[in-house]
Design a protein around this motif. Sequence first.
Motif, PDB file in Angstrom:
ATOM      1  N   GLU A  97      44.916  49.226   1.739  1.00 32.09           N
ATOM      2  CA  GLU A  97      44.045  48.446   2.613  1.00 32.09           C
ATOM      3  C   GLU A  97      42.605  48.887   2.399  1.00 32.09           C
ATOM      4  O   GLU A  97      42.327  50.084   2.336  1.00 32.09           O
ATOM      5  N   TYR A  98      41.717  47.910   2.284  1.00 28.43           N
ATOM      6  CA  TYR A  98      40.303  48.183   2.053  1.00 28.43           C
ATOM      7  C   TYR A  98      39.454  47.592   3.163  1.00 28.43           C
ATOM      8  O   TYR A  98      39.696  46.462   3.595  1.00 28.43           O
ATOM      9  N   PHE A  99      38.467  48.358   3.588  1.00 27.11           N
ATOM     10  CA  PHE A  99      37.492  47.888   4.569  1.00 27.11           C
ATOM     11  C   PHE A  99      36.630  46.818   3.920  1.00 27.11           C
ATOM     12  O   PHE A  99      36.280  46.927   2.741  1.00 27.11           O
ATOM     13  N   VAL A 100      36.294  45.791   4.673  1.00 25.66           N
ATOM     14  CA  VAL A 100      35.382  44.757   4.171  1.00 25.66           C
ATOM     15  C   VAL A 100      34.338  44.468   5.244  1.00 25.66           C
ATOM     16  O   VAL A 100      34.653  44.369   6.423  1.00 25.66           O
ATOM     17  N   HIS A 101      33.077  44.410   4.817  1.00 24.51           N
ATOM     18  CA  HIS A 101      31.966  44.104   5.727  1.00 24.51           C
ATOM     19  C   HIS A 101      31.419  42.741   5.344  1.00 24.51           C
ATOM     20  O   HIS A 101      31.507  42.329   4.183  1.00 24.51           O
ATOM     21  N   VAL A 102      30.837  42.059   6.304  1.00 27.95           N
ATOM     22  CA  VAL A 102      30.308  40.707   6.084  1.00 27.95           C
ATOM     23  C   VAL A 102      29.306  40.679   4.917  1.00 27.95           C
ATOM     24  O   VAL A 102      29.195  39.671   4.218  1.00 27.95           O
ATOM     25  N   LEU A 135      36.606  53.593   0.047  1.00 25.94           N
ATOM     26  CA  LEU A 135      36.551  52.391  -0.783  1.00 25.94           C
ATOM     27  C   LEU A 135      36.399  51.138   0.074  1.00 25.94           C
ATOM     28  O   LEU A 135      37.059  50.996   1.098  1.00 25.94           O
ATOM     29  N   ASN A 136      35.515  50.247  -0.371  1.00 24.81           N
ATOM     30  CA  ASN A 136      35.258  48.986   0.321  1.00 24.81           C
ATOM     31  C   ASN A 136      35.541  47.815  -0.607  1.00 24.81           C
ATOM     32  O   ASN A 136      35.323  47.910  -1.817  1.00 24.81           O
ATOM     33  N   ILE A 145      41.287  44.158   4.117  1.00 28.47           N
ATOM     34  CA  ILE A 145      42.012  43.362   3.138  1.00 28.47           C
ATOM     35  C   ILE A 145      43.110  44.233   2.551  1.00 28.47           C
ATOM     36  O   ILE A 145      42.869  45.392   2.200  1.00 28.47           O
ATOM     37  N   LYS A 146      44.311  43.664   2.444  1.00 21.96           N
ATOM     38  CA  LYS A 146      45.440  44.381   1.860  1.00 21.96           C
ATOM     39  C   LYS A 146      45.642  43.907   0.431  1.00 21.96           C
ATOM     40  O   LYS A 146      45.817  42.711   0.186  1.00 21.96           O
TER      41      LYS A 146
END
Length: 63
Positions: free
Chosen positions: A26-31, A55-56, A18-19
């Motif tokens: 930009e951040y990592f995103v997990h389900v 960071l997530n 996600i930006k």
Amino acid sequence: MSNGKVKFFNETKGFGFIKDSETNEEYFVHVTGLIDEIRENDEVTFEVKEGKKGLNAVNVKLA
């Protein structure tokens, strides 16, 4: 809460990025961090939390 746009999301593998619309970070995103189902280019709100590799985005929901 931050606002952003889903840059990439792989439904099969359950992760993406996600930006942030304000900082362009930009951040990592997990389900596991999703409240709503998301797809690429969706506008979302999210919180940032420290994860194992940085960071997530968590508590992600459609804006």
